[in-house]
Motif scaffolding. Sequence first.
Motif, PDB file in Angstrom:
ATOM      1  N   ASN A   1      30.691  43.878  38.962  1.00  0.00           N
ATOM      2  CA  ASN A   1      32.150  43.858  38.941  1.00  0.00           C
ATOM      3  C   ASN A   1      32.592  43.260  40.268  1.00  0.00           C
ATOM      4  O   ASN A   1      32.246  43.782  41.330  1.00  0.00           O
ATOM      5  CB  ASN A   1      32.713  45.275  38.773  1.00  0.00           C
ATOM      6  CG  ASN A   1      34.226  45.291  38.605  1.00  0.00           C
ATOM      7  OD1 ASN A   1      34.961  44.695  39.389  1.00  0.00           O
ATOM      8  ND2 ASN A   1      34.692  45.984  37.564  1.00  0.00           N
ATOM      9  N   LYS A   2      33.336  42.172  40.218  1.00  0.00           N
ATOM     10  CA  LYS A   2      33.688  41.478  41.454  1.00  0.00           C
ATOM     11  C   LYS A   2      34.578  42.322  42.357  1.00  0.00           C
ATOM     12  O   LYS A   2      34.642  42.081  43.567  1.00  0.00           O
ATOM     13  CB  LYS A   2      34.350  40.136  41.153  1.00  0.00           C
ATOM     14  CG  LYS A   2      35.691  40.212  40.457  1.00  0.00           C
ATOM     15  CD  LYS A   2      36.233  38.810  40.212  1.00  0.00           C
ATOM     16  CE  LYS A   2      37.588  38.845  39.513  1.00  0.00           C
ATOM     17  NZ  LYS A   2      38.107  37.466  39.272  1.00  0.00           N
ATOM     18  N   LEU A   3      35.255  43.319  41.795  1.00  0.00           N
ATOM     19  CA  LEU A   3      36.065  44.209  42.622  1.00  0.00           C
ATOM     20  C   LEU A   3      35.190  45.197  43.394  1.00  0.00           C
ATOM     21  O   LEU A   3      35.603  45.720  44.430  1.00  0.00           O
ATOM     22  CB  LEU A   3      37.067  44.970  41.757  1.00  0.00           C
ATOM     23  CG  LEU A   3      38.099  44.119  41.019  1.00  0.00           C
ATOM     24  CD1 LEU A   3      39.004  44.999  40.164  1.00  0.00           C
ATOM     25  CD2 LEU A   3      38.929  43.300  42.000  1.00  0.00           C
ATOM     26  N   ARG A   4      33.989  45.445  42.886  1.00  0.00           N
ATOM     27  CA  ARG A   4      33.082  46.364  43.563  1.00  0.00           C
ATOM     28  C   ARG A   4      32.163  45.621  44.533  1.00  0.00           C
ATOM     29  O   ARG A   4      31.842  46.119  45.611  1.00  0.00           O
ATOM     30  CB  ARG A   4      32.242  47.123  42.528  1.00  0.00           C
ATOM     31  CG  ARG A   4      31.576  48.368  43.089  1.00  0.00           C
ATOM     32  CD  ARG A   4      30.774  49.095  42.024  1.00  0.00           C
ATOM     33  NE  ARG A   4      31.550  49.527  40.876  1.00  0.00           N
ATOM     34  CZ  ARG A   4      32.354  50.585  40.860  1.00  0.00           C
ATOM     35  NH1 ARG A   4      32.519  51.299  41.959  1.00  0.00           N
ATOM     36  NH2 ARG A   4      33.005  50.911  39.760  1.00  0.00           N
ATOM     37  N   PHE A   5      31.747  44.429  44.143  1.00  0.00           N
ATOM     38  CA  PHE A   5      30.830  43.636  44.982  1.00  0.00           C
ATOM     39  C   PHE A   5      31.631  42.515  45.634  1.00  0.00           C
ATOM     40  O   PHE A   5      31.517  41.334  45.289  1.00  0.00           O
ATOM     41  CB  PHE A   5      29.673  43.109  44.138  1.00  0.00           C
ATOM     42  CG  PHE A   5      28.843  44.212  43.539  1.00  0.00           C
ATOM     43  CD1 PHE A   5      27.889  44.866  44.306  1.00  0.00           C
ATOM     44  CD2 PHE A   5      29.047  44.632  42.235  1.00  0.00           C
ATOM     45  CE1 PHE A   5      27.135  45.899  43.772  1.00  0.00           C
ATOM     46  CE2 PHE A   5      28.304  45.661  41.686  1.00  0.00           C
ATOM     47  CZ  PHE A   5      27.341  46.305  42.460  1.00  0.00           C
ATOM     48  N   THR A   6      32.447  42.916  46.590  1.00  0.00           N
ATOM     49  CA  THR A   6      33.440  42.004  47.167  1.00  0.00           C
ATOM     50  C   THR A   6      32.837  40.962  48.096  1.00  0.00           C
ATOM     51  O   THR A   6      33.503  39.975  48.421  1.00  0.00           O
ATOM     52  CB  THR A   6      34.489  42.814  47.937  1.00  0.00           C
ATOM     53  OG1 THR A   6      33.831  43.614  48.943  1.00  0.00           O
ATOM     54  CG2 THR A   6      35.258  43.735  46.996  1.00  0.00           C
TER      55      THR A   6
END
Length: 557
Positions: free
Chosen positions: A104-109
Motif C-alpha cells: 500500500n503506497k500510503l504505508r510504504f511511503t
Amino acid sequence: MSKEKKNQTSADEKQALIDLQHIRTQVVQDRTIFNLEAVGRNYKLGQAYKSVRNLRLTDKENIQLQTYNDYLLRYKNFLELKPLIEEKARPSYPAGESYLNTYNKLRFTRGKVLVMVHASIFTQVQDRIHRYVLDLGRDGFWATIHVVHGGKPAYIRNYIRDKAPAGVVMVGAIPVAWFEMDDDFYGAHAEFPCDLFYMDTNGTWTDADGDGRYNAVSGNVTPEIWVGRIWTPTLNGNDVALINNYFDRNHLFRKGSLGHSRSALAYVEDDWTGFDDCEMDLMTPSAYITKYTNPDITDADLYKTEINRTRSFVQLCSHSSPYVHSFRIPAEGTTEWIDRSYFRDERCPNANFFNLFCCSTARFTESDYLGGWYIFDKTGGETNMGLTVVGSTKTGSMLFFADFYEPIGKGSCIGSALTQWWQARGADHDLGERQWFYGMSILGDPTLTWWKGAVPGLQEPADGSVFNHYPRTMTFRWAPVNIPGATYSLEIDAFGAITAGQWAAQSFRSFGVYHNITGTTFTHNFVGAQPGRWRVRAKVGDRYCSWSEWSYFRFTV
C-alpha cells in the motif's frame, strides 16, 4: 613553483575563466575551475570550489588498475549465461505486523526497493536477505527479492527500469557497466565501473566502437534512482561470510545495538584546506563536527586515532588508490600511508558512514579494495561499525558537498541524498563533470543514515509479558540513546481498541502516542483485558529517529 611557471598557470586560469562563460568546468593543468554562476547555487565553500586541486591516483607501489578486459576474464562465464532474473516470494511478517505483507503506497511511503542477489550465493544468504526485507518494510520501503542468474548490464538495467523502484541494493557480484574516456585528466585514457548507468534509467548510453565499454551518453542523464553495492573485497565480490556478517551488523544498527552518534569528522589533506568542514554543518550542527585542515597535523596516525572514535559520518579528503590513503608531511617532505590491511587486519573503523573524497577507493572490482574494508568485517578481532561508503571508482570524487549533506539534514537516506546531489548537477554533464563524477558509487546500504541507529532499547515490560493485576497501571522503561538532549515518543497500542480484531496501525491509526518525554520511563493505565504492545523512538533536535520494534504484552483482567 618557479615565478615563470606560476605566471603561466595564472594566465591559463584567466583564459579558462573567459572560456567558462558558457560551460560549468574547465580543467587547467592540475586544477579544475568551476563556473559557479553556471552551477547555479551559492555555496558556503564557493571560494574553495572556484579552483580545485585535482585528485590524483597515488599508491606507494605504483599499481596498475584492473581493466575492463581483466574484469571480463574473471566474470565472463556469468556474463554469457542466459539473461534471467527471478523474483522470489517475499518473507512474511509475524501476526502482529501482518498488515505489512500487502503493498500500500500510503504505508510504504519511501518507495519500492529491488534487492538483487547473485544466484551463486542466494541460498547461503537467504535468511539474512529475508530479515533485511522485513527491516526495510518497517522503515517504509516495499522491498522485493530478485535473483540474478545471468545477463549483461543492459539487460539488468532494462529490468530495473521496468520495475520503477526508488532504488536498488545489489548483493554480490551483480554485472558491472564500464565507462571509458580518452580525455580524462591530463588527457589520459580511463575505464572504470560506472553505476550511474543503472541510476539513470532513461538516458541513452552508447558503445560506439562495440568494445563492451560505454563511451557516450545523451538525453537526460539525471538519475531517477539510487544504487548500492554490497560487493566484498574477497572471493570476487561473493564472500558469503562477509555478506552475512554485514547484514547482521546492519540489523543490529537498526535495532540500536551496534552503536550510534550524531557527531562527524572532516579530515582534509593539504591540497584542499579550504574545504573546512566540507559543508557537513548542513547535516549536523557544527558543534558536533570535528575538523582537521592544518597540513602540519593531518598525518596518518591522527586519522587512525580519529577514525576509531564513535562517529556518525566521516569525510576524508586524500590522494589515494584502491589500496592506500596518502598523507603528505610538508615539514619533512615525506608521505605517510594507510594501507587497506590496517582496516582489514588491525583496527576496524568506528564510524558508521563515510564520504571518501579519494581516488578510486570505491573501485569495488579490484580484489581487496580499500573502500570495502570500511564496511566489511572479517572473522575475529574488533567489530566494524561501518555500513555505507560514498566514493569513486576512478580519479575524481564528489564536490559541492552541500547538495549531498543538506538532503540528509532534511531527512533523506544516503541513497536519496546522492540522487539529489546528481540532480543538482543537471540533465547533462560537461567533460570536467564526467572526469570528476562518473565514478561515484555507494558501497553498502543506501537506505541508512545516522538517526536510523539512534533507537532506544526497550527494557520493561519484557516482550511477551502477561499481567493479571487491576488497576492496569504500567510503567514503561527504556534505555536512552547515546545523544545528549534527546527526548522520546512512546506509542501504546491495544488490540481491538480502535477497530475490532485489529491493531490500530492496520487501519492507519494510533491508539495512544505520547511525545516530548524527557526521561526514560512513563506510567500509563492500560485500557482493558486484551493484548497490547509498545514502542519508543528518540527525537534529536528536530529529527525524529527510527521507532524501536514492537514489544508485546497482555492483560488477563
